[in-house]
Each structure stands twice: as C-alpha cells, then as structure tokens.
Write a protein that holds these residues in place. Sequence first.
Motif, PDB file in Angstrom:
ATOM      1  N   GLY A  13       0.798  -1.228   0.000  1.00 31.14           N
ATOM      2  CA  GLY A  13       0.000   0.000   0.000  1.00 31.14           C
ATOM      3  C   GLY A  13       0.822   1.266   0.000  1.00 31.14           C
ATOM      4  O   GLY A  13       1.793   1.389  -0.741  1.00 31.14           O
ATOM      5  N   SER A  14       0.439   2.188   0.905  1.00 31.10           N
ATOM      6  CA  SER A  14       0.975   3.550   0.900  1.00 31.10           C
ATOM      7  C   SER A  14       2.496   3.592   1.067  1.00 31.10           C
ATOM      8  O   SER A  14       3.178   4.418   0.457  1.00 31.10           O
ATOM      9  CB  SER A  14       0.332   4.362   2.018  1.00 31.10           C
ATOM     10  OG  SER A  14       1.030   5.565   2.219  1.00 31.10           O
ATOM     11  N   GLY A  15       3.033   2.709   1.923  1.00 32.98           N
ATOM     12  CA  GLY A  15       4.480   2.673   2.081  1.00 32.98           C
ATOM     13  C   GLY A  15       5.037   3.725   3.017  1.00 32.98           C
ATOM     14  O   GLY A  15       6.212   4.105   2.900  1.00 32.98           O
ATOM     15  N   SER A  16       4.252   4.222   3.962  1.00 30.88           N
ATOM     16  CA  SER A  16       4.802   5.213   4.908  1.00 30.88           C
ATOM     17  C   SER A  16       5.878   4.590   5.784  1.00 30.88           C
ATOM     18  O   SER A  16       6.857   5.249   6.149  1.00 30.88           O
ATOM     19  CB  SER A  16       3.693   5.827   5.764  1.00 30.88           C
ATOM     20  OG  SER A  16       3.186   4.895   6.698  1.00 30.88           O
ATOM     21  N   ASN A  17       5.744   3.318   6.115  1.00 29.14           N
ATOM     22  CA  ASN A  17       6.812   2.649   6.870  1.00 29.14           C
ATOM     23  C   ASN A  17       8.042   2.465   5.995  1.00 29.14           C
ATOM     24  O   ASN A  17       9.182   2.584   6.482  1.00 29.14           O
ATOM     25  CB  ASN A  17       6.324   1.308   7.421  1.00 29.14           C
ATOM     26  CG  ASN A  17       5.587   1.467   8.742  1.00 29.14           C
ATOM     27  OD1 ASN A  17       6.191   1.667   9.785  1.00 29.14           O
ATOM     28  ND2 ASN A  17       4.286   1.420   8.690  1.00 29.14           N
ATOM     29  N   ALA A  90       6.357  -4.403   5.242  1.00 31.69           N
ATOM     30  CA  ALA A  90       5.954  -3.040   5.632  1.00 31.69           C
ATOM     31  C   ALA A  90       4.577  -2.755   5.042  1.00 31.69           C
ATOM     32  O   ALA A  90       4.446  -2.158   3.973  1.00 31.69           O
ATOM     33  CB  ALA A  90       6.984  -2.035   5.147  1.00 31.69           C
ATOM     34  N   GLY A  91       3.555  -3.252   5.730  1.00 33.55           N
ATOM     35  CA  GLY A  91       2.202  -3.133   5.200  1.00 33.55           C
ATOM     36  C   GLY A  91       1.944  -4.147   4.110  1.00 33.55           C
ATOM     37  O   GLY A  91       1.103  -3.956   3.240  1.00 33.55           O
ATOM     38  N   MET A  93       0.254  -7.200   2.758  1.00 35.21           N
ATOM     39  CA  MET A  93      -1.028  -7.702   3.239  1.00 35.21           C
ATOM     40  C   MET A  93      -1.366  -9.104   2.741  1.00 35.21           C
ATOM     41  O   MET A  93      -2.520  -9.404   2.445  1.00 35.21           O
ATOM     42  CB  MET A  93      -2.140  -6.714   2.856  1.00 35.21           C
ATOM     43  CG  MET A  93      -1.977  -5.349   3.474  1.00 35.21           C
ATOM     44  SD  MET A  93      -1.844  -5.436   5.271  1.00 35.21           S
ATOM     45  CE  MET A  93      -3.543  -5.743   5.657  1.00 35.21           C
ATOM     46  N   ILE A 111       5.790  -5.383  10.869  1.00 29.69           N
ATOM     47  CA  ILE A 111       5.239  -4.408  11.816  1.00 29.69           C
ATOM     48  C   ILE A 111       3.725  -4.572  11.823  1.00 29.69           C
ATOM     49  O   ILE A 111       3.088  -4.737  10.778  1.00 29.69           O
ATOM     50  CB  ILE A 111       5.639  -2.959  11.471  1.00 29.69           C
ATOM     51  CG1 ILE A 111       5.241  -2.042  12.626  1.00 29.69           C
ATOM     52  CG2 ILE A 111       5.068  -2.469  10.137  1.00 29.69           C
ATOM     53  CD1 ILE A 111       6.093  -0.823  12.772  1.00 29.69           C
ATOM     54  N   HIS A 112       3.188  -4.569  13.055  1.00 33.16           N
ATOM     55  CA  HIS A 112       1.755  -4.831  13.209  1.00 33.16           C
ATOM     56  C   HIS A 112       1.137  -3.719  14.051  1.00 33.16           C
ATOM     57  O   HIS A 112       1.711  -3.339  15.086  1.00 33.16           O
ATOM     58  CB  HIS A 112       1.543  -6.189  13.878  1.00 33.16           C
ATOM     59  CG  HIS A 112       0.111  -6.562  14.039  1.00 33.16           C
ATOM     60  ND1 HIS A 112      -0.658  -7.027  12.992  1.00 33.16           N
ATOM     61  CD2 HIS A 112      -0.705  -6.519  15.123  1.00 33.16           C
ATOM     62  CE1 HIS A 112      -1.888  -7.268  13.438  1.00 33.16           C
ATOM     63  NE2 HIS A 112      -1.938  -6.960  14.713  1.00 33.16           N
ATOM     64  N   PRO A 113      -0.050  -3.230  13.657  1.00 26.54           N
ATOM     65  CA  PRO A 113      -0.644  -2.067  14.338  1.00 26.54           C
ATOM     66  C   PRO A 113      -1.470  -2.440  15.564  1.00 26.54           C
ATOM     67  O   PRO A 113      -2.664  -2.088  15.659  1.00 26.54           O
ATOM     68  CB  PRO A 113      -1.512  -1.452  13.243  1.00 26.54           C
ATOM     69  CG  PRO A 113      -1.969  -2.634  12.442  1.00 26.54           C
ATOM     70  CD  PRO A 113      -0.834  -3.622  12.466  1.00 26.54           C
ATOM     71  N   GLY A 121      -4.120 -10.119  13.166  1.00 35.09           N
ATOM     72  CA  GLY A 121      -4.975  -9.987  11.987  1.00 35.09           C
ATOM     73  C   GLY A 121      -5.240  -8.545  11.608  1.00 35.09           C
ATOM     74  O   GLY A 121      -4.375  -7.677  11.720  1.00 35.09           O
ATOM     75  N   LEU A 122      -6.474  -8.313  11.181  1.00 37.31           N
ATOM     76  CA  LEU A 122      -6.807  -7.019  10.577  1.00 37.31           C
ATOM     77  C   LEU A 122      -7.708  -6.169  11.474  1.00 37.31           C
ATOM     78  O   LEU A 122      -8.153  -6.633  12.532  1.00 37.31           O
ATOM     79  CB  LEU A 122      -7.500  -7.279   9.225  1.00 37.31           C
ATOM     80  CG  LEU A 122      -6.696  -8.094   8.209  1.00 37.31           C
ATOM     81  CD1 LEU A 122      -7.547  -8.414   6.969  1.00 37.31           C
ATOM     82  CD2 LEU A 122      -5.423  -7.365   7.827  1.00 37.31           C
ATOM     83  N   HIS A 174       0.788   5.282  13.524  1.00 40.14           N
ATOM     84  CA  HIS A 174       1.756   5.396  12.416  1.00 40.14           C
ATOM     85  C   HIS A 174       3.009   6.143  12.858  1.00 40.14           C
ATOM     86  O   HIS A 174       4.126   5.758  12.512  1.00 40.14           O
ATOM     87  CB  HIS A 174       1.126   6.123  11.223  1.00 40.14           C
ATOM     88  CG  HIS A 174       0.577   5.204  10.180  1.00 40.14           C
ATOM     89  ND1 HIS A 174      -0.766   4.997  10.007  1.00 40.14           N
ATOM     90  CD2 HIS A 174       1.176   4.416   9.259  1.00 40.14           C
ATOM     91  CE1 HIS A 174      -0.967   4.134   9.021  1.00 40.14           C
ATOM     92  NE2 HIS A 174       0.198   3.769   8.556  1.00 40.14           N
ATOM     93  N   GLU A 177       5.051   3.767  14.650  1.00 39.03           N
ATOM     94  CA  GLU A 177       5.586   2.738  13.746  1.00 39.03           C
ATOM     95  C   GLU A 177       6.857   3.259  13.059  1.00 39.03           C
ATOM     96  O   GLU A 177       7.854   2.543  12.923  1.00 39.03           O
ATOM     97  CB  GLU A 177       4.566   2.362  12.678  1.00 39.03           C
ATOM     98  CG  GLU A 177       3.375   1.619  13.218  1.00 39.03           C
ATOM     99  CD  GLU A 177       2.406   1.199  12.127  1.00 39.03           C
ATOM    100  OE1 GLU A 177       2.423   1.820  11.047  1.00 39.03           O
ATOM    101  OE2 GLU A 177       1.672   0.233  12.338  1.00 39.03           O
TER     102      GLU A 177
HETATM  103  N1  GAR Z   1      -1.608  -6.675   9.505  1.00 42.88           N
HETATM  104  C1  GAR Z   1      -0.719  -5.902   8.727  1.00 42.88           C
HETATM  105  C2  GAR Z   1      -1.037  -4.433   8.897  1.00 42.88           C
HETATM  106  O1  GAR Z   1      -2.172  -4.064   9.141  1.00 42.88           O
HETATM  107  N2  GAR Z   1       0.000  -3.614   8.755  1.00 42.88           N
HETATM  108  C3  GAR Z   1      -0.194  -2.198   8.874  1.00 42.88           C
HETATM  109  O2  GAR Z   1      -0.435  -1.656   7.588  1.00 42.88           O
HETATM  110  C4  GAR Z   1      -0.029  -0.281   7.625  1.00 42.88           C
HETATM  111  C5  GAR Z   1       0.816  -0.047   6.398  1.00 42.88           C
HETATM  112  O3  GAR Z   1       1.038   1.317   6.273  1.00 42.88           O
HETATM  113  P1  GAR Z   1       2.141   1.826   5.218  1.00 42.88           P
HETATM  114  O4  GAR Z   1       1.859   1.117   3.917  1.00 42.88           O
HETATM  115  O5  GAR Z   1       1.890   3.301   5.179  1.00 42.88           O
HETATM  116  O6  GAR Z   1       3.484   1.457   5.789  1.00 42.88           O
HETATM  117  C6  GAR Z   1       0.776  -0.069   8.909  1.00 42.88           C
HETATM  118  O7  GAR Z   1      -0.007   0.607   9.870  1.00 42.88           O
HETATM  119  C7  GAR Z   1       1.053  -1.485   9.364  1.00 42.88           C
HETATM  120  O8  GAR Z   1       1.151  -1.612  10.773  1.00 42.88           O
END
Ligand code: GAR
Length: 216
Positions: A13-17, A90-91, A93, A111-113, A121-122, A174, A177
């Motif tokens: 996804g977004s990739g902020s991590n 890093a996100g 899924m 990394i798990h939120p 899980g989610l 975030h 994280e």
């Molecule tokens: N179960 C996995 C999960 O929910 N991971 C979460 O997805 C987000 C990805 O953000 P990012 O793409 O901005 O890094 C992060 O908050 C991470 O903890």
Amino acid sequence: MSAPCNVVVLISGSGSNLQALIDDLRAGDTPARIQAVISNRADAYGLERARAAGIPAEVLDHKAFDGREAFDAALIERIDGYRPDLVVLAGFMRILTPTFVRHYQGRLLNIHPSLLPRYKGLHTHQRALEAGDAEHGCSVHFVTEELDGGPLVVQAVIPVQADDTPESLAKRVHVQEHRIYPLAVRWFAARRLQLGERGAMLDGQPLPATGHLIRT
Ligand SMILES: NCC(=O)N[C@@H]1O[C@H](COP(=O)([O-])[O-])[C@@H](O)[C@H]1O
Ligand SMILES: Nc1nc2c(c(=O)[nH]1)N[C@@H](CN(C=O)c1ccc(C(=O)N[C@@H](CCC(=O)O)C(=O)O)cc1)CN2
C-alpha cells in the motif's frame, strides 16, 4: 565496519513505513541498504516512494498465480535475486506460507498495528476501540508460521483518547511505527538483533515477552 545488510522490503500500500526506513537509512550511519521494494499490488503508492529514492521497485501480483504456494515460490525467487540478509514486511497484506517463512526464518520482520498478542490480523484500531482499551500501539516481530505470533522485538504504547476514532488512532500509531521499525532494522543490521531458539535476542540477551517496550 561490518558488511552492508541487504534489505528487501515487501509492501502492498501507501508505504509510509517504507519511507521511514528510506529516510532513516539515508543518514548513512547504518550498514543497511534497501536493495529492492516488491509489492503484490500495482497501485501501491509505496512503489512511487521507492522509485523517487532510486530503489528498484517491482510488482508481483498475487492474483496472477494459482494459489499461495505458487505466489510465494515466485516471490522467493524474486527476493533471492537481491541476496537479502533481511526481508522487511511493511504493510504487506498477504499471509505467507510456511515454505516462505521457513526460507527466511530469523531474517523476516513485520510491523503490526497493535500491542501483540492483542488483535492479531486485521482491523486492529477498530477492535481496540470496541474493547474500550486504555492503551494501544504497534509491534515489530519476527515472522513465523503463526500469523502475527512471532517473537516480539519492540513495541510502542500510546494512550487511547476518549474521542479517538479508528482513523485518529491509526494516525498516532503510524507516528510510532515510523520510530520503532527503523530502530529494529538498525539493530538487525548492526548484528545486535537475532532470533534465538527461545525468542528474540538483543545484544546476546533475551528480550522480554513484550519485546523492548517504549511508552510514549
Ligand atoms: N496486519 C498488517 C497491517 O495491518 N500492517 C499495517 O499496515 C499499515 C501499512 O502502512 P504503510 O503502507 O503506510 O506502511 C501499517 O499501519 C502497518 O502496521
Ligand atoms: N505467515 C505469516 N504471514 C504474514 C504475517 C505473519 O505474521 N505470518 N504477518 C502479516 C502481516 N499482517 C499483519 O501484521 C497481516 C496481513 C494480511 C492479513 C490477511 O488477512 N490477508 C488476506 C488478504 C487481505 C488483503 O489482501 O487485503 C490474505 O492473505 O488472505 C492478515 C495479517 C503478513 N503475512
């Protein structure tokens, strides 16, 4: 100076991590180099982040494969082309197969939120609010076959505010994280962090079951 630690980052996804890792490693004082970013989704903004940082960015669409094993086998082949010392989720899924996890055992982080073992899980922020938790946060853990059950490396704890929504909570999680993931990668790259037979080890000492705890 120790040999560089080759890192491959998996995203969806977004990739902020990912961006937090890019920014932290850009300082250059850590022997870690992100060799590639691989996403299972072509629309992941994290791919743009990688390209902007001059990092090879690839897509491996899980929908193009006949099942998890086939996708994971192709993913292993693509990752191993970069000779990784560490694979960072890093996100990312997708639930990974035992074959994948065993292949990268001890050099696979996620990394798990949530404050694991709570809320594997989610939809973790929603679940924490529904439970009325006073505290929430995020966790870095070694990845094992058990979903979100691997040995904890580091956790950041934040207070839940009365007017929090899943979105406001996610935003504050975030921030944490982006602090703890670079910390964990630095420890691993400096050969300070290992996965021992009885859990995560830092500087040769067992970490507590919570991992290294950071209270904000
Ligand atoms: N179960 C996995 C999960 O929910 N991971 C979460 O997805 C987000 C990805 O953000 P990012 O793409 O901005 O890094 C992060 O908050 C991470 O903890
Ligand atoms: N074997 C493991 N695989 C993964 C782990 C792990 O600990 N062990 N961590 C996850 C990351 N994760 C939570 O931190 C997570 C990611 C995805 C899912 C999930 O249910 N995925 C669905 C698809 C969801 C989607 O595409 O939006 C699925 O794979 O069917 C749960 C937890 C990464 N993998």
